[in-house]
Scaffold this active site. Sequence first.
Site, short mmCIF file in Angstrom:
data_model
loop_
_atom_site.label_atom_id
_atom_site.label_comp_id
_atom_site.label_asym_id
_atom_site.label_seq_id
_atom_site.Cartn_x
_atom_site.Cartn_y
_atom_site.Cartn_z
N HIS A 24 -0.28 -41.25 -6.55
CA HIS A 24 -1.36 -42.05 -5.97
C HIS A 24 -1.13 -42.27 -4.47
O HIS A 24 -2.06 -42.18 -3.67
CB HIS A 24 -1.44 -43.42 -6.67
CG HIS A 24 -1.84 -43.34 -8.10
ND1 HIS A 24 -3.02 -43.87 -8.58
CD2 HIS A 24 -1.23 -42.80 -9.18
CE1 HIS A 24 -3.11 -43.66 -9.88
NE2 HIS A 24 -2.03 -43.02 -10.27
N ASP A 121 -6.86 -48.47 -5.46
CA ASP A 121 -7.12 -47.88 -6.77
C ASP A 121 -6.30 -48.64 -7.81
O ASP A 121 -5.20 -49.11 -7.54
CB ASP A 121 -6.81 -46.39 -6.80
CG ASP A 121 -5.33 -46.05 -6.89
OD1 ASP A 121 -5.00 -45.01 -7.47
OD2 ASP A 121 -4.49 -46.81 -6.36
N VAL A 342 11.73 -31.67 -3.98
CA VAL A 342 11.65 -30.51 -3.08
C VAL A 342 10.39 -30.62 -2.22
O VAL A 342 9.47 -31.36 -2.53
CB VAL A 342 11.63 -29.18 -3.86
CG1 VAL A 342 12.93 -28.96 -4.61
CG2 VAL A 342 10.43 -29.11 -4.79
N GLN A 344 7.38 -29.38 -1.65
CA GLN A 344 6.47 -28.51 -2.40
C GLN A 344 5.50 -27.75 -1.50
O GLN A 344 5.29 -26.55 -1.68
CB GLN A 344 5.70 -29.31 -3.44
CG GLN A 344 4.70 -28.46 -4.23
CD GLN A 344 4.29 -29.11 -5.52
OE1 GLN A 344 5.08 -29.20 -6.44
NE2 GLN A 344 3.05 -29.56 -5.58
N HIS A 359 1.62 -29.13 -13.57
CA HIS A 359 1.24 -30.12 -14.59
C HIS A 359 -0.18 -30.61 -14.37
O HIS A 359 -0.69 -31.41 -15.15
CB HIS A 359 2.21 -31.29 -14.57
CG HIS A 359 2.09 -32.18 -13.38
ND1 HIS A 359 2.09 -31.71 -12.07
CD2 HIS A 359 1.96 -33.53 -13.27
CE1 HIS A 359 1.97 -32.72 -11.24
NE2 HIS A 359 1.89 -33.83 -11.93
N SER A 364 -1.08 -31.71 -6.45
CA SER A 364 -0.51 -30.38 -6.67
C SER A 364 -1.59 -29.31 -6.76
O SER A 364 -1.43 -28.20 -6.23
CB SER A 364 0.33 -30.37 -7.96
OG SER A 364 1.50 -31.13 -7.80
N GLU A 367 -2.97 -28.60 -3.28
CA GLU A 367 -1.99 -27.83 -2.51
C GLU A 367 -1.96 -26.38 -2.96
O GLU A 367 -1.82 -25.47 -2.14
CB GLU A 367 -0.60 -28.47 -2.65
CG GLU A 367 -0.47 -29.81 -1.93
CD GLU A 367 0.76 -30.60 -2.33
OE1 GLU A 367 0.89 -31.76 -1.87
OE2 GLU A 367 1.59 -30.08 -3.10
#
Length: 466
Positions: A24, A121, A342, A344, A359, A364, A367
């Site tokens: 978030h 949120d 890491v 990412q 996931h 993610s 990206e």
Amino acid sequence: MSSSQRSSNLALHVAMFPFLAGGHQIPFLQLSNKLAQRGHRVSFLLTNKTKLKFEPYNLYPNLITFIPLTVPHTDGLPLGTETMADVSRSMAPLFLKVIDKMSDQVDAVLRDLKPNIVFYDFFHWIPSLARPLGAIPIFYTILDPVAFAYLFLPVRELQLPKGENLDETLLLQPPPGFPDSSIYLHLHEARESLEFYKEFISGMTTVEFLRKCVKECDAWCFRTCREIDGAFSDCLETHYEKQIVLAGPVIDFPPASSTLEERWTNWLDGFKTGSVVYCAFGSECVLEKDKFQELLLGFEMTGLPFLVALKPPFGAETVEEALPEGFQERVEGRGVVYGGWVQQQLILRHPSVGCFISHCGSSSLWEALVNECQLVLLPQGTELFVSARRISTYLKAGVEIERREEDGWFNRESVFKAIKMVMDEDSKVGTEIRANKTKWKDFLSQESLDSSYIDNLVLKLQDLVD
């Protein structure tokens, strides 16, 4: 001078208070960087632990100020708990109650800051603190519009005969008025999604909790663009009768000065372009040990080099102690399993990375969509199931790992099959998926697209304040 001209000259002071979880907080910080880039001031509420972690990603420290909050200790939570990464998923309701106890602390901060706008949120009580100060409360949810529309449209309950409760059979298909019939849930996903309709906190279900967040806001903001989610955001705007503003993809490209850690650069440089499989499941996801091992054995079966960044599975202190027997020796030189954090974005941008197993967390997926790598999807829970379908069946830009219908179990063969499908040049399905993935990468990578959405968001915010 016109209203739009007056608005364009209005410098905003925005307060950001995301739910205390990395998945978030990162999207909120990325949006903060975009607003600060345009000269607007941001006060970002977070905890001491995350303040240190996020400081390197504050690209405008002269305009973005981190405001640390103290999370009170509560019996039942580990000592020193500050974010969802410190607790198990089952502890989420208790952690939310702890954050609710911080409302006086947040109130004092907002009174001192006197922002124009408050982005929040998961905290439906924020608007009651913001409005007396003349601040506009904006509900900025990390859920995709498609997931919110599929799972939380009020019309779902209207389908039920009086006195009956929702069951998994109704969740298998989208609700009436949902824009796309190709999106659906499997049986195990529908069963898990029923948790949204059970008591979550303070006598409310998750559905009621989120609907209250919507009801209390002055405007509702999503991280997406009309080209992908326009039909779903329109659906939500109609059913909830709330103004929805789209912030665009909010692509936070790493600054030119960012460099990948030397150990990962050296390792990835040893493999040819597009050959490495990378897997990461975010900062909070923890797998059962048998699933953790099955996933790794699937990577081994591909014969491809792989870099896995996962938290130790349940029951293990380290990833090393959870590895399948003989695994480390068999994959030496081509496979790395790492239990820490890491970089990412920088890993996904490395030319050797050809496939990303995700996931399906929102950040993610965004990206991944703007990078060259192919997408293999293994959604880990509730709303992420719908987000996975959005990529695999709606955009046709990734492939899901096949799972058993009744319980969601996957095996090494299904992991192998999915990776091979997107990586194999001779795969007909893979060819279509790669073409669609490239189309969306080229579209979303346009800086003009990102800029136009952020500029429009700023104008909408200024109009709300003006």
